[in-house]
Design an enzyme around this catalytic site. Structure first.
Site, PDB file in Angstrom:
ATOM      1  N   PRO A 140       0.990  -0.863  -0.276  1.00 36.10           N
ATOM      2  CA  PRO A 140      -0.369   0.577   0.603  1.00 36.10           C
ATOM      3  C   PRO A 140       0.691   0.991  -0.042  1.00 36.10           C
ATOM      4  CG  PRO A 140      -0.044  -0.911   2.055  1.00 36.10           C
ATOM      5  CD  PRO A 140       1.286  -1.707   1.609  1.00 36.10           C
ATOM      6  N   MET A 141       0.559   2.028  -1.266  1.00 35.28           N
ATOM      7  CA  MET A 141       1.407   3.337  -1.059  1.00 35.28           C
ATOM      8  C   MET A 141       0.430   4.455  -1.074  1.00 35.28           C
ATOM      9  SD  MET A 141       5.018   2.170  -2.593  1.00 35.28           S
ATOM     10  CE  MET A 141       4.154   0.825  -3.998  1.00 35.28           C
ATOM     11  N   GLN A 142       0.331   5.406  -0.236  1.00 36.63           N
ATOM     12  CA  GLN A 142      -0.436   6.228  -0.698  1.00 36.63           C
ATOM     13  C   GLN A 142      -0.027   7.344  -2.119  1.00 36.63           C
ATOM     14  OE1 GLN A 142      -2.884   5.889   1.319  1.00 36.63           O
ATOM     15  NE2 GLN A 142      -4.361   7.476   0.899  1.00 36.63           N
ATOM     16  N   LYS A 185       0.888  -3.627   9.473  1.00 37.09           N
ATOM     17  CA  LYS A 185       2.302  -3.213   8.809  1.00 37.09           C
ATOM     18  C   LYS A 185       2.624  -2.378   9.861  1.00 37.09           C
ATOM     19  CE  LYS A 185       4.154  -1.948   4.811  1.00 37.09           C
ATOM     20  NZ  LYS A 185       4.824  -0.757   4.510  1.00 37.09           N
ATOM     21  N   CYS A 217       2.978   4.493   8.210  1.00 40.91           N
ATOM     22  CA  CYS A 217       3.352   5.094   7.565  1.00 40.91           C
ATOM     23  C   CYS A 217       3.874   6.921   8.754  1.00 40.91           C
ATOM     24  CB  CYS A 217       1.309   6.123   7.305  1.00 40.91           C
ATOM     25  SG  CYS A 217       1.421   7.495   6.032  1.00 40.91           S
ATOM     26  N   GLN A 240      -7.003  -1.349   4.342  1.00 39.36           N
ATOM     27  CA  GLN A 240      -5.791  -1.272   4.840  1.00 39.36           C
ATOM     28  C   GLN A 240      -6.619   0.405   5.691  1.00 39.36           C
ATOM     29  OE1 GLN A 240      -1.945   1.422   4.475  1.00 39.36           O
ATOM     30  NE2 GLN A 240      -1.207  -0.885   5.282  1.00 39.36           N
ATOM     31  N   ASP A 256      13.423  -2.292  -0.073  1.00 46.23           N
ATOM     32  CA  ASP A 256      14.594  -2.121  -0.901  1.00 46.23           C
ATOM     33  C   ASP A 256      14.496  -2.889  -1.356  1.00 46.23           C
ATOM     34  OD1 ASP A 256      15.521   0.622   0.374  1.00 46.23           O
ATOM     35  OD2 ASP A 256      16.951  -0.444   1.415  1.00 46.23           O
ATOM     36  N   ARG A 305       8.597   0.673  -3.458  1.00 46.37           N
ATOM     37  CA  ARG A 305       8.798   0.918  -4.594  1.00 46.37           C
ATOM     38  C   ARG A 305       9.764   0.509  -6.007  1.00 46.37           C
ATOM     39  NH1 ARG A 305      12.548   4.398  -1.901  1.00 46.37           N
ATOM     40  NH2 ARG A 305      12.881   2.711  -0.538  1.00 46.37           N
TER      41      ARG A 305
END
Length: 333
Positions: free
Chosen positions: A19-21, A151, A110, A80, A213, A236
Protein backbone atom coordinates in the site's frame (compact mmCIF):
# COMPACT_ATOMS: atom_id res chain seq x y z
CA UNK A 1 20.68 -11.93 -13.77
CA UNK A 2 20.97 -13.54 -17.19
CA UNK A 3 18.11 -13.56 -19.67
CA UNK A 4 16.91 -17.09 -20.24
CA UNK A 5 18.58 -18.53 -17.15
CA UNK A 6 16.82 -21.52 -15.62
CA UNK A 7 16.74 -22.25 -11.92
CA UNK A 8 15.67 -25.14 -9.77
CA UNK A 9 12.17 -24.83 -8.26
CA UNK A 10 12.26 -22.87 -4.99
CA UNK A 11 10.03 -22.87 -1.95
CA UNK A 12 6.94 -20.90 -2.88
CA UNK A 13 6.87 -17.33 -1.64
CA UNK A 14 3.86 -15.04 -1.47
CA UNK A 15 4.43 -11.76 -3.28
CA UNK A 16 2.31 -8.84 -2.08
CA UNK A 17 1.94 -5.39 -3.64
CA UNK A 18 2.45 -2.73 -0.98
CA UNK A 19 0.00 0.00 0.00
CA UNK A 20 1.58 3.29 -1.10
CA UNK A 21 -0.50 6.40 -0.59
CA UNK A 22 -0.73 8.61 -3.66
CA UNK A 23 1.22 6.14 -5.78
CA UNK A 24 -0.42 2.72 -5.92
CA UNK A 25 -4.09 3.57 -6.29
CA UNK A 26 -6.67 1.23 -7.77
CA UNK A 27 -5.52 1.97 -11.33
CA UNK A 28 -1.89 1.11 -10.58
CA UNK A 29 -3.01 -1.99 -8.66
CA UNK A 30 -5.05 -3.01 -11.68
CA UNK A 31 -2.15 -2.60 -14.09
CA UNK A 32 0.58 -4.20 -11.98
CA UNK A 33 -1.53 -7.23 -11.12
CA UNK A 34 -2.40 -7.65 -14.82
CA UNK A 35 1.34 -7.79 -15.56
CA UNK A 36 1.43 -10.59 -13.05
CA UNK A 37 3.32 -12.22 -10.20
CA UNK A 38 1.25 -10.98 -7.26
CA UNK A 39 -0.62 -13.14 -4.79
CA UNK A 40 -2.24 -10.19 -3.01
CA UNK A 41 -2.31 -6.40 -2.93
CA UNK A 42 -3.18 -3.96 -0.15
CA UNK A 43 -5.16 -0.76 -0.68
CA UNK A 44 -3.98 2.75 0.08
CA UNK A 45 -4.95 3.50 3.66
CA UNK A 46 -8.45 4.70 4.41
CA UNK A 47 -8.08 7.33 7.12
CA UNK A 48 -10.35 6.83 10.13
CA UNK A 49 -11.12 9.93 12.21
CA UNK A 50 -14.46 10.69 13.85
CA UNK A 51 -16.96 9.44 11.29
CA UNK A 52 -18.11 6.11 9.94
CA UNK A 53 -17.53 6.05 6.21
CA UNK A 54 -20.29 5.47 3.69
CA UNK A 55 -20.26 2.77 1.03
CA UNK A 56 -19.39 5.43 -1.55
CA UNK A 57 -16.27 6.37 0.39
CA UNK A 58 -15.11 2.78 0.72
CA UNK A 59 -15.62 2.17 -2.99
CA UNK A 60 -13.81 5.40 -3.85
CA UNK A 61 -10.62 4.19 -2.19
CA UNK A 62 -11.05 0.44 -2.63
CA UNK A 63 -13.29 -0.20 -5.66
CA UNK A 64 -12.11 -3.81 -5.59
CA UNK A 65 -14.67 -4.37 -2.81
CA UNK A 66 -17.38 -4.31 -5.49
CA UNK A 67 -15.44 -6.86 -7.54
CA UNK A 68 -15.30 -9.56 -4.88
CA UNK A 69 -12.24 -7.92 -3.26
CA UNK A 70 -10.16 -8.61 -6.34
CA UNK A 71 -8.46 -6.51 -8.97
CA UNK A 72 -9.74 -7.05 -12.49
CA UNK A 73 -6.99 -9.62 -13.03
CA UNK A 74 -8.32 -11.61 -10.07
CA UNK A 75 -5.67 -10.71 -7.47
CA UNK A 76 -7.10 -10.44 -3.92
CA UNK A 77 -7.11 -6.93 -2.43
CA UNK A 78 -7.01 -6.20 1.31
CA UNK A 79 -8.53 -3.04 2.83
CA UNK A 80 -6.09 -1.02 4.94
CA UNK A 81 -7.20 1.33 7.74
CA UNK A 82 -5.22 4.10 9.43
CA UNK A 83 -6.15 5.76 12.71
CA UNK A 84 -5.76 5.69 16.48
CA UNK A 85 -9.33 5.57 17.84
CA UNK A 86 -9.87 1.86 18.41
CA UNK A 87 -13.64 2.08 18.76
CA UNK A 88 -14.13 4.12 15.61
CA UNK A 89 -11.66 1.98 13.68
CA UNK A 90 -13.64 -1.09 14.72
CA UNK A 91 -16.92 0.55 13.69
CA UNK A 92 -15.48 1.41 10.29
CA UNK A 93 -13.96 -2.03 9.84
CA UNK A 94 -17.38 -3.55 10.49
CA UNK A 95 -18.92 -1.25 7.90
CA UNK A 96 -16.26 -2.17 5.36
CA UNK A 97 -17.02 -5.83 6.00
CA UNK A 98 -20.75 -5.17 5.69
CA UNK A 99 -20.10 -3.66 2.26
CA UNK A 100 -18.06 -6.70 1.25
CA UNK A 101 -14.46 -6.39 2.50
CA UNK A 102 -13.08 -9.80 3.46
CA UNK A 103 -9.74 -8.85 5.05
CA UNK A 104 -8.56 -5.86 7.10
CA UNK A 105 -5.02 -4.52 7.51
CA UNK A 106 -3.93 -1.86 10.02
CA UNK A 107 -1.34 0.82 9.22
CA UNK A 108 1.27 1.41 11.93
CA UNK A 109 4.00 2.45 9.54
CA UNK A 110 3.09 5.51 7.46
CA UNK A 111 5.95 8.04 7.86
CA UNK A 112 4.12 11.09 6.45
CA UNK A 113 4.45 14.05 8.86
CA UNK A 114 0.84 15.16 8.35
CA UNK A 115 -0.42 11.68 9.18
CA UNK A 116 1.85 11.41 12.22
CA UNK A 117 0.78 14.83 13.54
CA UNK A 118 -2.79 13.54 13.57
CA UNK A 119 -1.75 10.44 15.53
CA UNK A 120 -1.75 8.00 12.66
CA UNK A 121 0.78 5.62 11.17
CA UNK A 122 4.32 5.34 12.54
CA UNK A 123 3.76 7.73 15.47
CA UNK A 124 1.83 4.91 17.16
CA UNK A 125 5.05 2.91 17.42
CA UNK A 126 5.79 5.13 20.43
CA UNK A 127 2.79 3.55 22.17
CA UNK A 128 2.86 -0.26 22.05
CA UNK A 129 0.01 -0.42 24.56
CA UNK A 130 -2.23 1.59 22.23
CA UNK A 131 -1.25 -0.63 19.31
CA UNK A 132 -2.23 -3.68 21.36
CA UNK A 133 -5.55 -2.04 22.30
CA UNK A 134 -6.38 -1.18 18.69
CA UNK A 135 -5.58 -4.65 17.37
CA UNK A 136 -7.36 -6.39 20.24
CA UNK A 137 -10.47 -4.21 19.86
CA UNK A 138 -10.77 -4.89 16.15
CA UNK A 139 -10.08 -8.58 16.54
CA UNK A 140 -12.79 -8.92 19.19
CA UNK A 141 -15.41 -7.02 17.17
CA UNK A 142 -14.76 -8.34 13.68
CA UNK A 143 -16.33 -11.63 12.63
CA UNK A 144 -13.97 -14.50 13.38
CA UNK A 145 -13.65 -15.43 9.69
CA UNK A 146 -12.29 -11.99 8.71
CA UNK A 147 -8.46 -12.00 8.78
CA UNK A 148 -6.85 -9.05 10.58
CA UNK A 149 -3.25 -8.12 9.77
CA UNK A 150 -0.96 -5.13 10.34
CA UNK A 151 2.02 -3.31 8.85
CA UNK A 152 4.68 -1.54 10.90
CA UNK A 153 8.12 0.04 10.73
CA UNK A 154 10.96 -0.68 13.15
CA UNK A 155 10.15 2.33 15.29
CA UNK A 156 9.75 6.10 15.21
CA UNK A 157 13.11 7.67 16.13
CA UNK A 158 14.96 4.40 16.71
CA UNK A 159 14.52 0.63 16.68
CA UNK A 160 14.17 0.13 20.43
CA UNK A 161 10.38 -0.48 20.38
CA UNK A 162 10.40 -2.83 17.38
CA UNK A 163 10.05 -6.14 19.19
CA UNK A 164 7.57 -4.79 21.73
CA UNK A 165 5.35 -3.33 18.99
CA UNK A 166 5.50 -6.53 16.96
CA UNK A 167 4.55 -8.59 20.00
CA UNK A 168 1.70 -6.17 20.76
CA UNK A 169 0.32 -6.76 17.27
CA UNK A 170 0.63 -10.53 17.56
CA UNK A 171 -0.76 -10.70 21.09
CA UNK A 172 -3.62 -8.39 20.12
CA UNK A 173 -4.84 -11.05 17.73
CA UNK A 174 -3.47 -10.20 14.29
CA UNK A 175 -2.86 -13.23 12.09
CA UNK A 176 -0.07 -11.66 10.06
CA UNK A 177 2.46 -8.81 10.20
CA UNK A 178 4.36 -6.94 7.50
CA UNK A 179 7.57 -5.20 8.58
CA UNK A 180 9.14 -2.33 6.65
CA UNK A 181 12.77 -2.54 7.71
CA UNK A 182 13.34 1.11 8.62
CA UNK A 183 12.27 3.55 11.31
CA UNK A 184 10.12 6.56 10.57
CA UNK A 185 13.14 8.82 11.02
CA UNK A 186 15.04 6.88 8.37
CA UNK A 187 12.28 7.45 5.83
CA UNK A 188 13.36 5.67 2.67
CA UNK A 189 17.10 6.18 3.05
CA UNK A 190 19.15 3.03 2.44
CA UNK A 191 19.91 0.60 3.78
CA UNK A 192 16.85 -1.30 4.91
CA UNK A 193 17.66 -3.39 7.98
CA UNK A 194 16.57 -6.81 6.79
CA UNK A 195 18.22 -8.49 9.80
CA UNK A 196 15.67 -6.78 12.04
CA UNK A 197 12.86 -8.48 10.18
CA UNK A 198 14.39 -11.80 11.19
CA UNK A 199 14.58 -10.64 14.82
CA UNK A 200 10.88 -9.83 14.70
CA UNK A 201 10.04 -13.05 12.87
CA UNK A 202 11.82 -14.99 15.62
CA UNK A 203 9.92 -13.08 18.33
CA UNK A 204 6.31 -13.60 17.24
CA UNK A 205 4.21 -16.64 16.46
CA UNK A 206 2.44 -15.22 13.42
CA UNK A 207 3.64 -15.11 9.79
CA UNK A 208 5.85 -12.12 8.98
CA UNK A 209 6.13 -10.48 5.56
CA UNK A 210 9.41 -8.75 4.69
CA UNK A 211 9.39 -5.29 3.08
CA UNK A 212 11.96 -2.67 2.15
CA UNK A 213 14.49 -2.01 -0.63
CA UNK A 214 13.48 -4.78 -3.03
CA UNK A 215 14.25 -3.31 -6.45
CA UNK A 216 15.56 -6.38 -8.24
CA UNK A 217 15.49 -10.16 -8.25
CA UNK A 218 18.81 -10.11 -6.40
CA UNK A 219 17.28 -7.89 -3.70
CA UNK A 220 14.39 -10.32 -3.38
CA UNK A 221 16.76 -13.24 -2.89
CA UNK A 222 18.66 -11.17 -0.33
CA UNK A 223 15.68 -10.09 1.76
CA UNK A 224 14.24 -13.59 1.73
CA UNK A 225 17.54 -15.13 2.82
CA UNK A 226 18.36 -12.61 5.55
CA UNK A 227 14.83 -12.23 6.95
CA UNK A 228 13.91 -15.89 6.70
CA UNK A 229 10.43 -14.87 5.54
CA UNK A 230 8.39 -16.77 2.95
CA UNK A 231 6.33 -13.69 2.13
CA UNK A 232 7.74 -10.51 0.58
CA UNK A 233 6.01 -7.18 -0.05
CA UNK A 234 7.12 -5.05 -2.99
CA UNK A 235 6.81 -1.27 -2.75
CA UNK A 236 8.60 1.34 -4.84
CA UNK A 237 10.48 -1.40 -6.70
CA UNK A 238 7.19 -2.67 -8.08
CA UNK A 239 6.48 0.72 -9.65
CA UNK A 240 9.99 1.40 -10.89
CA UNK A 241 10.29 -2.08 -12.43
CA UNK A 242 6.72 -3.16 -13.33
CA UNK A 243 7.71 -6.73 -14.17
CA UNK A 244 9.57 -7.34 -10.88
CA UNK A 245 6.92 -9.62 -9.37
CA UNK A 246 6.70 -11.53 -12.64
CA UNK A 247 10.48 -12.05 -12.61
CA UNK A 248 10.32 -13.32 -9.03
CA UNK A 249 7.60 -15.82 -9.89
CA UNK A 250 9.61 -17.01 -12.89
CA UNK A 251 12.55 -17.57 -10.54
CA UNK A 252 10.43 -19.30 -7.90
CA UNK A 253 8.86 -21.58 -10.49
CA UNK A 254 12.26 -22.68 -11.75
CA UNK A 255 11.67 -21.35 -15.24
CA UNK A 256 13.63 -18.88 -17.37
CA UNK A 257 13.94 -15.43 -15.82
CA UNK A 258 13.79 -12.63 -18.35
CA UNK A 259 13.90 -8.85 -18.02
CA UNK A 260 11.25 -6.92 -19.86
CA UNK A 261 12.24 -4.47 -22.58
CA UNK A 262 10.89 -0.98 -23.10
CA UNK A 263 8.82 -2.08 -26.08
CA UNK A 264 6.69 -4.06 -23.63
CA UNK A 265 6.86 -1.31 -21.00
CA UNK A 266 5.61 1.24 -23.54
CA UNK A 267 2.46 -0.85 -24.01
CA UNK A 268 1.91 -0.85 -20.23
CA UNK A 269 2.39 2.91 -20.12
CA UNK A 270 -0.26 3.46 -22.77
CA UNK A 271 -2.59 0.99 -21.06
CA UNK A 272 -2.07 2.75 -17.73
CA UNK A 273 -2.92 6.12 -19.24
CA UNK A 274 -6.10 4.74 -20.79
CA UNK A 275 -7.10 3.19 -17.45
CA UNK A 276 -6.52 6.56 -15.76
CA UNK A 277 -8.75 8.23 -18.35
CA UNK A 278 -11.44 5.63 -17.69
CA UNK A 279 -11.32 6.50 -14.00
CA UNK A 280 -11.31 10.28 -14.51
CA UNK A 281 -11.94 11.58 -18.02
CA UNK A 282 -10.15 14.88 -17.51
CA UNK A 283 -6.69 16.23 -18.14
CA UNK A 284 -5.35 16.61 -14.60
CA UNK A 285 -5.46 13.16 -12.98
CA UNK A 286 -4.33 10.97 -15.92
CA UNK A 287 -1.50 13.29 -16.92
CA UNK A 288 -0.27 13.80 -13.35
CA UNK A 289 -0.24 10.06 -12.69
CA UNK A 290 1.57 9.35 -15.96
CA UNK A 291 4.28 11.93 -15.24
CA UNK A 292 4.68 10.60 -11.70
CA UNK A 293 5.22 7.07 -12.98
CA UNK A 294 7.60 8.06 -15.77
CA UNK A 295 9.55 10.16 -13.28
CA UNK A 296 10.16 7.03 -11.22
CA UNK A 297 10.83 4.63 -14.10
CA UNK A 298 13.41 6.87 -15.78
CA UNK A 299 15.89 5.78 -13.09
CA UNK A 300 15.71 2.24 -14.49
CA UNK A 301 14.72 2.64 -18.15
CA UNK A 302 16.56 5.27 -20.23
CA UNK A 303 13.69 5.57 -22.77
CA UNK A 304 11.39 6.59 -19.90
CA UNK A 305 13.47 9.77 -19.58
CA UNK A 306 12.92 10.51 -23.28
CA UNK A 307 9.19 9.95 -22.98
CA UNK A 308 9.02 11.98 -19.77
CA UNK A 309 10.70 14.91 -21.54
CA UNK A 310 8.14 14.72 -24.36
CA UNK A 311 5.10 14.87 -22.08
CA UNK A 312 6.54 17.04 -19.30
CA UNK A 313 4.90 20.30 -20.38
CA UNK A 314 1.83 18.81 -22.08
CA UNK A 315 -1.51 19.50 -20.38
CA UNK A 316 -3.98 18.02 -22.86
CA UNK A 317 -4.89 14.32 -22.59
CA UNK A 318 -5.47 13.90 -26.32
CA UNK A 319 -2.01 15.28 -27.04
CA UNK A 320 -0.49 12.93 -24.46
CA UNK A 321 -2.27 10.00 -26.10
CA UNK A 322 -0.85 11.02 -29.48
CA UNK A 323 2.67 11.21 -28.02
CA UNK A 324 2.31 7.80 -26.34
CA UNK A 325 1.05 6.13 -29.50
CA UNK A 326 3.83 7.66 -31.59
CA UNK A 327 6.46 6.70 -29.04
CA UNK A 328 5.21 3.11 -28.86
CA UNK A 329 5.36 2.85 -32.64
CA UNK A 330 8.86 4.35 -32.63
CA UNK A 331 10.08 1.88 -29.98
CA UNK A 332 8.62 -1.11 -31.81
CA UNK A 333 9.99 -0.27 -35.27
Amino acid sequence: MIDGQTTEPKQKTRIILAPMQGLVDDVMRDLLTRIGGYDECVSEFVRITHTVHSRATWLKYVPEIANGNKTFSGTPCTVQLLGSDADNMAANALEAVRFGADKIDLNFGCPAPTVNRHKGGAILLKEPELIFHIVKTLRERLPAHIPLTAKMRLGYEDKSPALECACAIAEGGACGLTVHARTKAEGYEPPAHWEWIRKIRDSVDIPVTANGDVFSLQDYIGIKTISGCNSVMLGRGAVIRPDLARQIKQYENGGPVKDTDFAEVSKWIRQFFELCLTKEANNKYPIARLKQWLGMMKKTFDPAQTLFDRVRTVKDADEVRRILNAFEHEINV
